[in-house]
Design a protein around this motif. Structure first.
Motif, PDB file in Angstrom:
ATOM      1  N   ARG A 188     -11.356  24.623 -12.549  1.00  0.00           N
ATOM      2  CA  ARG A 188     -11.652  23.288 -13.041  1.00  0.00           C
ATOM      3  C   ARG A 188     -10.422  22.669 -13.696  1.00  0.00           C
ATOM      4  O   ARG A 188      -9.642  23.353 -14.373  1.00  0.00           O
ATOM      5  N   SER A 189     -10.288  21.353 -13.524  1.00  0.00           N
ATOM      6  CA  SER A 189      -9.198  20.612 -14.161  1.00  0.00           C
ATOM      7  C   SER A 189      -9.745  19.842 -15.351  1.00  0.00           C
ATOM      8  O   SER A 189     -10.948  19.558 -15.437  1.00  0.00           O
ATOM      9  N   GLY A 190      -8.859  19.514 -16.282  1.00  0.00           N
ATOM     10  CA  GLY A 190      -9.254  18.744 -17.451  1.00  0.00           C
ATOM     11  C   GLY A 190      -9.445  19.608 -18.677  1.00  0.00           C
ATOM     12  O   GLY A 190      -9.459  20.836 -18.609  1.00  0.00           O
ATOM     13  N   GLU A 191      -9.612  18.931 -19.812  1.00  0.00           N
ATOM     14  CA  GLU A 191      -9.826  19.639 -21.066  1.00  0.00           C
ATOM     15  C   GLU A 191     -11.225  20.268 -21.072  1.00  0.00           C
ATOM     16  O   GLU A 191     -12.179  19.704 -20.535  1.00  0.00           O
ATOM     17  N   LEU A 192     -11.346  21.428 -21.698  1.00  0.00           N
ATOM     18  CA  LEU A 192     -12.593  22.168 -21.701  1.00  0.00           C
ATOM     19  C   LEU A 192     -13.386  21.889 -22.971  1.00  0.00           C
ATOM     20  O   LEU A 192     -12.815  21.767 -24.051  1.00  0.00           O
ATOM     21  N   GLY A 193     -14.710  21.819 -22.833  1.00  0.00           N
ATOM     22  CA  GLY A 193     -15.576  21.749 -23.993  1.00  0.00           C
ATOM     23  C   GLY A 193     -15.859  23.154 -24.501  1.00  0.00           C
ATOM     24  O   GLY A 193     -15.277  24.136 -24.039  1.00  0.00           O
ATOM     25  N   ASP A 194     -16.751  23.244 -25.453  1.00  0.00           N
ATOM     26  CA  ASP A 194     -17.153  24.565 -25.952  1.00  0.00           C
ATOM     27  C   ASP A 194     -17.799  25.352 -24.822  1.00  0.00           C
ATOM     28  O   ASP A 194     -18.612  24.846 -24.068  1.00  0.00           O
ATOM     29  N   PRO A 200       3.443   7.604 -19.010  1.00  0.00           N
ATOM     30  CA  PRO A 200       2.698   8.454 -18.082  1.00  0.00           C
ATOM     31  C   PRO A 200       1.355   8.890 -18.660  1.00  0.00           C
ATOM     32  O   PRO A 200       1.198   8.980 -19.890  1.00  0.00           O
ATOM     33  N   PRO A 201       0.384   9.185 -17.809  1.00  0.00           N
ATOM     34  CA  PRO A 201      -0.873   9.772 -18.292  1.00  0.00           C
ATOM     35  C   PRO A 201      -0.612  11.168 -18.860  1.00  0.00           C
ATOM     36  O   PRO A 201       0.417  11.788 -18.562  1.00  0.00           O
ATOM     37  N   PRO A 202      -1.517  11.694 -19.661  1.00  0.00           N
ATOM     38  CA  PRO A 202      -1.356  13.067 -20.158  1.00  0.00           C
ATOM     39  C   PRO A 202      -1.434  14.064 -19.008  1.00  0.00           C
ATOM     40  O   PRO A 202      -2.055  13.788 -17.967  1.00  0.00           O
ATOM     41  N   VAL A 203      -0.802  15.199 -19.196  1.00  0.00           N
ATOM     42  CA  VAL A 203      -0.883  16.232 -18.174  1.00  0.00           C
ATOM     43  C   VAL A 203      -2.316  16.744 -18.069  1.00  0.00           C
ATOM     44  O   VAL A 203      -3.106  16.644 -19.011  1.00  0.00           O
ATOM     45  N   LEU A 204      -2.647  17.302 -16.919  1.00  0.00           N
ATOM     46  CA  LEU A 204      -4.007  17.750 -16.634  1.00  0.00           C
ATOM     47  C   LEU A 204      -4.026  19.274 -16.545  1.00  0.00           C
ATOM     48  O   LEU A 204      -3.458  19.845 -15.620  1.00  0.00           O
ATOM     49  N   PRO A 205      -4.645  19.962 -17.510  1.00  0.00           N
ATOM     50  CA  PRO A 205      -4.702  21.425 -17.437  1.00  0.00           C
ATOM     51  C   PRO A 205      -5.633  21.877 -16.321  1.00  0.00           C
ATOM     52  O   PRO A 205      -6.651  21.252 -16.038  1.00  0.00           O
TER      53      PRO A 205
END
Length: 299
Positions: A144-150, A264-269
């Motif tokens: 999965r890409s994007g910041e992770l929730g709990d 630039p947009p933030p990087v995508l983890p």
């Protein structure tokens, strides 16, 4: 069926909440699982499972027995793995879920090299952006890409993707090239991206120095799929943001134009998520290591 196998059958039924799903996961006839549980309950002298028309749940005795089974089987797997892994080739089936775009552009093209290294591993690949319940669906890991929730899952970062803001050449010809973030509010439109899970639209994001700025723009179209998002942008329907790897060829051809490179947009983890367990199967461990190796240089 021996006692250890009966314990494995019981734990899988509890985890999946269904005799049918457990039978499919274990590649055993459903009747075999029913017979196994009856014999297990008779041997223990306890009722372990409560069946309803829609699900199967452990009784109080079943919950206690399940806890013991999980610990005992984990210890046994750990002991056996210590002796096996140095001498054996990883093998077996891995169920993985990957967003379709990542599968098509990053994962699938590299699979011939993976299978050349690990010929006894089989992959069952699902492609989606939705939330996946690893336990209920019998999935080993998700990318999965994007910041992770709990989350109770383990997350391993395998890449950090550079993102850029773009529009089609036809859009730029019609609306002009914005030079500042303020200019985005002056006659420009975006292709809106909505989360497949929440259905909420997300604003465009830009880095201004060390700060993150969100810009909400008008839009005539909202999508929740990666292919549709790119297609709308290429059709000139608005400004959008993508990982650079995704649109490299379109940029090179001039079909898409980069906008506002100073912001630039933030990087995508990019993360692999999997269940926390004492002894990770060898086949899953080598697959996750291979993913990290494959994706580490992706930008």
């Amino acid at each position: 069926m021996d006692q250890l196998q009966a314990m494995r059958v019981f734990t899988r039924i509890v985890e999946l909440g269904s005799f049918t799903r457990a039978a499919d996961d274990l590649s055993l006839p459903r009747a075999t699982l029913t017979h196994t549980i009856k014999r297990l309950e008779a041997r223990l002298g306890a009722h372990l499972l409560q069946r309803t028309t829609r699900s199967v749940r452990p009784t109080r005795d079943g919950e206690m027995y399940y806890g013991h089974c999980v610990r005992l089987l984990a210890d046994l797997d750990e002991v056996e793995a210590d002796f096996r892994e140095a001498a054996i080739q990883p093998k077996g089936r891995i169920r993985v879920d990957v967003p379709g775009t990542l599968a098509r552009h990053l994962l699938v093209p590299a699979l011939p090299a993976f299978f050349a290294r690990y010929p006894q591993i089989e992959l069952d690949i699902g492609t989606s952006d939705r939330f996946v319940d690893l336990v209920q669906e019998g999935v080993d890991c998700v990318l999965r890409s994007g910041e992770l929730g709990d989350s109770s899952m383990v997350a391993r970062r395998v890449a950090t993707l550079e993102q850029i803001t773009v529009a089609s050449a036809a859009y730029v010809k019609k609306h002009g090239m914005p030079e500042t973030l303020a200019a985005l509010q002056e006659g420009h439109v975006a292709v809106n991206w909505a989360s497949p899970n929440t259905r909420r639209s997300t604003p465009l994001e830009f880095r201004v120095g060390r700060k993150l700025r969100e810009v909400i723009m008008p839009s005539q179209v909202t999508v929740n799929g990666a292919d549709a998002y790119l297609a709308c942008c290429e059709a000139g329907l608005g400004i959008a943001q993508f990982p650079r790897y995704r649109i490299g060829p379109a940029l090179a051809r001039g079909d898409l134009r980069e906008l506002l490179p100073a912001f630039p947009p933030p990087v995508l983890p990019l993360n692999v998520l999997y269940l926390r367990q004492r002894q990770q199967p060898l086949r899953l461990r080598v697959f996750i290591d291979w993913l990290a190796e494959r994706l580490k240089d992706i930008r």
